[in-house]
Design a protein around this motif. Structure first.
Motif, PDB file in Angstrom:
ATOM      1  N   ASP A   4       0.848  -1.186   0.000  1.00 55.25           N
ATOM      2  CA  ASP A   4       0.000   0.000   0.000  1.00 55.25           C
ATOM      3  C   ASP A   4       0.888   1.242   0.000  1.00 55.25           C
ATOM      4  O   ASP A   4       2.095   1.167   0.257  1.00 55.25           O
ATOM      5  CB  ASP A   4      -0.956   0.011   1.197  1.00 55.25           C
ATOM      6  N   SER A   5       0.288   2.359  -0.307  1.00 59.04           N
ATOM      7  CA  SER A   5       1.004   3.637  -0.302  1.00 59.04           C
ATOM      8  C   SER A   5       0.035   4.741   0.099  1.00 59.04           C
ATOM      9  O   SER A   5      -1.163   4.661  -0.193  1.00 59.04           O
ATOM     10  CB  SER A   5       1.629   3.937  -1.671  1.00 59.04           C
ATOM     11  N   ARG A   6       0.578   5.762   0.749  1.00 57.69           N
ATOM     12  CA  ARG A   6      -0.238   6.873   1.226  1.00 57.69           C
ATOM     13  C   ARG A   6       0.517   8.183   1.016  1.00 57.69           C
ATOM     14  O   ARG A   6       1.744   8.226   1.081  1.00 57.69           O
ATOM     15  CB  ARG A   6      -0.566   6.698   2.718  1.00 57.69           C
ATOM     16  N   ALA A  30       4.350  20.991   2.021  1.00 58.09           N
ATOM     17  CA  ALA A  30       4.667  19.985   3.028  1.00 58.09           C
ATOM     18  C   ALA A  30       3.932  18.710   2.655  1.00 58.09           C
ATOM     19  O   ALA A  30       2.760  18.762   2.245  1.00 58.09           O
ATOM     20  CB  ALA A  30       4.262  20.454   4.420  1.00 58.09           C
ATOM     21  N   ARG A  31       4.614  17.582   2.757  1.00 59.61           N
ATOM     22  CA  ARG A  31       3.965  16.314   2.422  1.00 59.61           C
ATOM     23  C   ARG A  31       4.566  15.169   3.211  1.00 59.61           C
ATOM     24  O   ARG A  31       5.708  15.236   3.675  1.00 59.61           O
ATOM     25  CB  ARG A  31       4.054  16.022   0.930  1.00 59.61           C
ATOM     26  N   ASP A  32       3.771  14.139   3.353  1.00 60.04           N
ATOM     27  CA  ASP A  32       4.157  12.921   4.057  1.00 60.04           C
ATOM     28  C   ASP A  32       3.790  11.743   3.167  1.00 60.04           C
ATOM     29  O   ASP A  32       2.615  11.546   2.846  1.00 60.04           O
ATOM     30  CB  ASP A  32       3.424  12.831   5.397  1.00 60.04           C
ATOM     31  N   LEU A  33       4.807  10.982   2.735  1.00 64.89           N
ATOM     32  CA  LEU A  33       4.592   9.828   1.868  1.00 64.89           C
ATOM     33  C   LEU A  33       5.070   8.565   2.568  1.00 64.89           C
ATOM     34  O   LEU A  33       6.078   8.582   3.286  1.00 64.89           O
ATOM     35  CB  LEU A  33       5.343   9.968   0.541  1.00 64.89           C
ATOM     36  N   SER A  34       4.358   7.469   2.365  1.00 65.51           N
ATOM     37  CA  SER A  34       4.765   6.194   2.939  1.00 65.51           C
ATOM     38  C   SER A  34       4.330   5.057   2.022  1.00 65.51           C
ATOM     39  O   SER A  34       3.383   5.185   1.250  1.00 65.51           O
ATOM     40  CB  SER A  34       4.153   6.005   4.336  1.00 65.51           C
ATOM     41  N   ALA A  35       5.061   3.956   2.105  1.00 65.88           N
ATOM     42  CA  ALA A  35       4.753   2.766   1.321  1.00 65.88           C
ATOM     43  C   ALA A  35       5.091   1.541   2.159  1.00 65.88           C
ATOM     44  O   ALA A  35       6.107   1.517   2.871  1.00 65.88           O
ATOM     45  CB  ALA A  35       5.543   2.749   0.009  1.00 65.88           C
ATOM     46  N   GLY A  36       4.233   0.535   2.068  1.00 60.41           N
ATOM     47  CA  GLY A  36       4.439  -0.684   2.843  1.00 60.41           C
ATOM     48  C   GLY A  36       4.321  -1.929   1.996  1.00 60.41           C
ATOM     49  O   GLY A  36       3.642  -1.941   0.962  1.00 60.41           O
ATOM     50  N   ASP A  51       8.639  -1.136   5.178  1.00 56.79           N
ATOM     51  CA  ASP A  51       7.893   0.058   5.557  1.00 56.79           C
ATOM     52  C   ASP A  51       8.837   1.240   5.376  1.00 56.79           C
ATOM     53  O   ASP A  51       9.842   1.373   6.069  1.00 56.79           O
ATOM     54  CB  ASP A  51       7.429  -0.031   7.010  1.00 56.79           C
ATOM     55  N   ARG A  52       8.556   2.084   4.402  1.00 55.33           N
ATOM     56  CA  ARG A  52       9.432   3.219   4.127  1.00 55.33           C
ATOM     57  C   ARG A  52       8.592   4.469   3.839  1.00 55.33           C
ATOM     58  O   ARG A  52       7.418   4.372   3.477  1.00 55.33           O
ATOM     59  CB  ARG A  52      10.351   2.927   2.940  1.00 55.33           C
ATOM     60  N   GLY A  53       9.224   5.613   3.976  1.00 58.90           N
ATOM     61  CA  GLY A  53       8.525   6.859   3.705  1.00 58.90           C
ATOM     62  C   GLY A  53       9.399   8.057   4.014  1.00 58.90           C
ATOM     63  O   GLY A  53      10.529   7.922   4.491  1.00 58.90           O
ATOM     64  N   PHE A  54       8.881   9.223   3.732  1.00 63.41           N
ATOM     65  CA  PHE A  54       9.605  10.439   4.090  1.00 63.41           C
ATOM     66  C   PHE A  54       8.637  11.590   4.271  1.00 63.41           C
ATOM     67  O   PHE A  54       7.553  11.624   3.691  1.00 63.41           O
ATOM     68  CB  PHE A  54      10.686  10.776   3.047  1.00 63.41           C
ATOM     69  N   ARG A  55       9.084  12.534   5.106  1.00 62.19           N
ATOM     70  CA  ARG A  55       8.374  13.781   5.321  1.00 62.19           C
ATOM     71  C   ARG A  55       9.224  14.911   4.765  1.00 62.19           C
ATOM     72  O   ARG A  55      10.442  14.933   4.944  1.00 62.19           O
ATOM     73  CB  ARG A  55       8.105  14.008   6.810  1.00 62.19           C
ATOM     74  N   GLU A  56       8.563  15.853   4.099  1.00 62.94           N
ATOM     75  CA  GLU A  56       9.299  16.867   3.357  1.00 62.94           C
ATOM     76  C   GLU A  56       8.658  18.240   3.536  1.00 62.94           C
ATOM     77  O   GLU A  56       7.433  18.374   3.516  1.00 62.94           O
ATOM     78  CB  GLU A  56       9.318  16.494   1.872  1.00 62.94           C
ATOM     79  N   LEU A  57       9.506  19.247   3.711  1.00 64.02           N
ATOM     80  CA  LEU A  57       9.075  20.643   3.746  1.00 64.02           C
ATOM     81  C   LEU A  57       9.893  21.390   2.701  1.00 64.02           C
ATOM     82  O   LEU A  57      11.125  21.404   2.754  1.00 64.02           O
ATOM     83  CB  LEU A  57       9.296  21.256   5.128  1.00 64.02           C
ATOM     84  N   TYR A  58       9.202  22.023   1.747  1.00 65.36           N
ATOM     85  CA  TYR A  58       9.869  22.740   0.657  1.00 65.36           C
ATOM     86  C   TYR A  58       9.433  24.201   0.679  1.00 65.36           C
ATOM     87  O   TYR A  58       8.230  24.494   0.738  1.00 65.36           O
ATOM     88  CB  TYR A  58       9.516  22.113  -0.684  1.00 65.36           C
TER      89      TYR A  58
END
Length: 208
Positions: A4-6, A30-36, A51-58
Protein backbone atom coordinates in the motif's frame (compact mmCIF):
# COMPACT_ATOMS: atom_id res chain seq x y z
CA UNK A 1 2.26 -10.26 -0.90
CA UNK A 2 0.41 -7.00 -0.46
CA UNK A 3 1.50 -3.40 -0.64
CA UNK A 4 0.00 0.00 0.00
CA UNK A 5 1.00 3.64 -0.30
CA UNK A 6 -0.24 6.87 1.23
CA UNK A 7 0.36 10.57 0.63
CA UNK A 8 -0.78 13.65 2.53
CA UNK A 9 0.24 17.04 1.17
CA UNK A 10 -0.49 20.74 1.46
CA UNK A 11 0.87 23.75 -0.39
CA UNK A 12 0.62 27.53 -0.44
CA UNK A 13 1.70 30.46 -2.61
CA UNK A 14 1.87 34.21 -2.05
CA UNK A 15 2.72 36.96 -4.54
CA UNK A 16 3.31 40.63 -3.83
CA UNK A 17 4.01 43.58 -6.11
CA UNK A 18 7.09 45.23 -4.61
CA UNK A 19 7.25 48.14 -7.06
CA UNK A 20 6.29 49.07 -10.60
CA UNK A 21 9.22 46.97 -11.81
CA UNK A 22 9.48 44.06 -9.34
CA UNK A 23 7.33 41.21 -8.03
CA UNK A 24 8.06 38.87 -5.11
CA UNK A 25 6.80 35.30 -5.11
CA UNK A 26 6.81 32.79 -2.23
CA UNK A 27 5.79 29.15 -2.37
CA UNK A 28 5.82 26.23 0.02
CA UNK A 29 4.79 22.61 0.30
CA UNK A 30 4.67 19.99 3.03
CA UNK A 31 3.97 16.31 2.42
CA UNK A 32 4.16 12.92 4.06
CA UNK A 33 4.59 9.83 1.87
CA UNK A 34 4.76 6.19 2.94
CA UNK A 35 4.75 2.77 1.32
CA UNK A 36 4.44 -0.68 2.84
CA UNK A 37 4.95 -4.28 1.75
CA UNK A 38 4.10 -7.43 3.66
CA UNK A 39 3.74 -11.17 3.08
CA UNK A 40 1.30 -13.68 4.50
CA UNK A 41 2.45 -16.54 6.73
CA UNK A 42 2.44 -19.04 3.83
CA UNK A 43 4.70 -16.98 1.54
CA UNK A 44 7.36 -18.97 -0.27
CA UNK A 45 10.22 -19.07 -1.07
CA UNK A 46 10.71 -15.88 0.94
CA UNK A 47 8.78 -13.86 3.51
CA UNK A 48 9.44 -10.13 2.99
CA UNK A 49 8.22 -6.94 4.61
CA UNK A 50 8.99 -3.28 4.12
CA UNK A 51 7.89 0.06 5.56
CA UNK A 52 9.43 3.22 4.13
CA UNK A 53 8.52 6.86 3.70
CA UNK A 54 9.61 10.44 4.09
CA UNK A 55 8.37 13.78 5.32
CA UNK A 56 9.30 16.87 3.36
CA UNK A 57 9.07 20.64 3.75
CA UNK A 58 9.87 22.74 0.66
CA UNK A 59 10.14 26.54 0.64
CA UNK A 60 11.00 28.88 -2.25
CA UNK A 61 11.28 32.62 -2.52
CA UNK A 62 12.06 34.68 -5.63
CA UNK A 63 12.03 38.26 -6.83
CA UNK A 64 11.68 39.11 -10.52
CA UNK A 65 11.83 42.46 -12.22
CA UNK A 66 12.10 44.42 -15.44
CA UNK A 67 14.62 47.21 -15.94
CA UNK A 68 15.27 48.59 -19.42
CA UNK A 69 16.45 45.73 -21.62
CA UNK A 70 16.71 43.33 -18.71
CA UNK A 71 14.20 40.86 -17.29
CA UNK A 72 15.86 39.35 -14.23
CA UNK A 73 15.02 36.91 -11.47
CA UNK A 74 16.80 35.86 -8.26
CA UNK A 75 15.84 33.62 -5.42
CA UNK A 76 16.50 30.68 -3.13
CA UNK A 77 14.85 27.43 -2.15
CA UNK A 78 15.30 24.89 0.64
CA UNK A 79 14.14 21.34 1.11
CA UNK A 80 14.06 19.69 4.56
CA UNK A 81 13.22 16.00 4.69
CA UNK A 82 13.33 13.01 7.00
CA UNK A 83 13.71 9.62 5.32
CA UNK A 84 12.95 6.33 7.03
CA UNK A 85 13.37 2.80 5.71
CA UNK A 86 12.68 -0.56 7.30
CA UNK A 87 13.16 -3.78 5.35
CA UNK A 88 13.50 -7.43 6.29
CA UNK A 89 13.07 -10.95 5.00
CA UNK A 90 13.07 -14.56 6.14
CA UNK A 91 13.82 -17.38 3.69
CA UNK A 92 11.06 -20.01 3.73
CA UNK A 93 12.59 -22.36 1.12
CA UNK A 94 16.43 -22.42 1.36
CA UNK A 95 16.64 -24.69 -1.69
CA UNK A 96 15.75 -21.71 -3.93
CA UNK A 97 18.78 -19.62 -2.86
CA UNK A 98 22.57 -19.89 -2.84
CA UNK A 99 24.08 -21.52 0.24
CA UNK A 100 25.80 -18.28 1.32
CA UNK A 101 22.56 -16.25 1.31
CA UNK A 102 21.73 -15.16 4.88
CA UNK A 103 18.48 -16.86 5.98
CA UNK A 104 17.29 -13.72 7.79
CA UNK A 105 17.95 -10.05 7.08
CA UNK A 106 16.78 -6.91 8.86
CA UNK A 107 17.43 -3.23 8.12
CA UNK A 108 16.11 -0.13 9.86
CA UNK A 109 17.45 3.41 9.42
CA UNK A 110 16.32 7.05 9.52
CA UNK A 111 18.26 10.04 8.23
CA UNK A 112 17.67 13.74 7.60
CA UNK A 113 17.99 15.10 4.07
CA UNK A 114 18.88 18.70 3.33
CA UNK A 115 18.96 20.63 0.04
CA UNK A 116 19.60 24.35 -0.44
CA UNK A 117 19.91 26.40 -3.60
CA UNK A 118 20.54 29.98 -4.76
CA UNK A 119 19.92 31.19 -8.29
CA UNK A 120 19.97 34.29 -10.47
CA UNK A 121 19.08 34.74 -14.14
CA UNK A 122 18.69 37.53 -16.69
CA UNK A 123 17.22 37.95 -20.16
CA UNK A 124 18.54 40.75 -22.35
CA UNK A 125 17.11 41.88 -25.68
CA UNK A 126 19.48 43.72 -28.03
CA UNK A 127 17.84 44.29 -31.37
CA UNK A 128 17.72 40.98 -33.22
CA UNK A 129 19.58 39.26 -30.37
CA UNK A 130 18.13 37.75 -27.20
CA UNK A 131 20.47 36.45 -24.51
CA UNK A 132 19.43 34.31 -21.51
CA UNK A 133 22.03 33.72 -18.81
CA UNK A 134 21.76 32.22 -15.37
CA UNK A 135 23.63 30.42 -12.64
CA UNK A 136 22.47 28.17 -9.79
CA UNK A 137 24.29 26.90 -6.70
CA UNK A 138 23.08 23.69 -5.01
CA UNK A 139 24.04 21.84 -1.87
CA UNK A 140 22.82 18.31 -1.16
CA UNK A 141 23.21 16.31 2.07
CA UNK A 142 21.79 12.84 2.65
CA UNK A 143 23.97 9.78 2.08
CA UNK A 144 26.70 12.07 0.75
CA UNK A 145 27.46 15.77 1.13
CA UNK A 146 27.92 17.46 -2.24
CA UNK A 147 27.57 20.86 -3.89
CA UNK A 148 27.73 22.16 -7.45
CA UNK A 149 27.39 25.25 -9.60
CA UNK A 150 25.08 24.93 -12.62
CA UNK A 151 25.49 27.58 -15.35
CA UNK A 152 23.25 28.05 -18.35
CA UNK A 153 23.44 30.27 -21.40
CA UNK A 154 21.12 30.70 -24.36
CA UNK A 155 21.45 32.98 -27.40
CA UNK A 156 18.88 33.60 -30.14
CA UNK A 157 19.07 35.67 -33.32
CA UNK A 158 15.95 36.49 -35.34
CA UNK A 159 15.39 37.65 -38.91
CA UNK A 160 11.67 38.48 -39.16
CA UNK A 161 11.77 39.15 -42.91
CA UNK A 162 12.86 35.58 -43.56
CA UNK A 163 10.79 34.10 -40.74
CA UNK A 164 14.06 32.72 -39.32
CA UNK A 165 15.32 32.24 -35.75
CA UNK A 166 18.68 30.68 -34.86
CA UNK A 167 19.30 29.42 -31.33
CA UNK A 168 22.25 28.06 -29.38
CA UNK A 169 22.35 27.05 -25.73
CA UNK A 170 24.41 25.37 -23.03
CA UNK A 171 23.46 24.24 -19.55
CA UNK A 172 24.67 22.00 -16.76
CA UNK A 173 22.26 20.45 -14.25
CA UNK A 174 22.91 19.10 -10.75
CA UNK A 175 20.86 15.91 -10.45
CA UNK A 176 20.16 14.36 -7.04
CA UNK A 177 19.26 10.67 -6.63
CA UNK A 178 15.73 9.47 -5.93
CA UNK A 179 15.09 8.68 -2.27
CA UNK A 180 13.35 5.35 -2.95
CA UNK A 181 15.31 2.68 -1.04
CA UNK A 182 18.36 4.95 -1.02
CA UNK A 183 19.34 4.23 2.59
CA UNK A 184 19.07 0.48 2.08
CA UNK A 185 20.96 0.49 -1.22
CA UNK A 186 23.84 2.54 0.21
CA UNK A 187 24.19 0.65 3.50
CA UNK A 188 27.21 -1.63 4.16
CA UNK A 189 24.76 -4.09 5.73
CA UNK A 190 23.53 -5.02 2.23
CA UNK A 191 27.02 -6.22 1.22
CA UNK A 192 26.44 -9.33 3.33
CA UNK A 193 23.68 -10.46 0.96
CA UNK A 194 26.12 -11.12 -1.88
CA UNK A 195 29.88 -11.55 -1.75
CA UNK A 196 30.28 -11.37 -5.53
CA UNK A 197 27.89 -8.53 -6.46
CA UNK A 198 27.61 -6.00 -3.60
CA UNK A 199 24.61 -3.72 -3.80
CA UNK A 200 24.54 -0.03 -3.11
CA UNK A 201 25.97 3.20 -4.43
CA UNK A 202 29.72 3.95 -4.06
CA UNK A 203 30.67 5.39 -0.70
CA UNK A 204 33.49 7.82 -0.08
CA UNK A 205 36.73 5.89 0.07
CA UNK A 206 35.49 3.06 -2.13
CA UNK A 207 37.60 2.26 -5.22
CA UNK A 208 36.02 3.21 -8.59
Amino acid sequence: QDRDSRETAGQFSYQRIVSAHAVADFRGMARDLSAGLWSNAASTPIFAEQDRGFRELYLKGAVSGHIGRHEWKAGADINLATIRERFGYRIADPGQFDDDTPPVFSFNDTRPGREQALFVQDQVRLGAWTVNAGIRWDRYRLVVDDRAVSPRLGVAWSWPAANLVLRASYDRAFQTPAVENLLLASSPAVDALSATAPMGIPRRGDPP
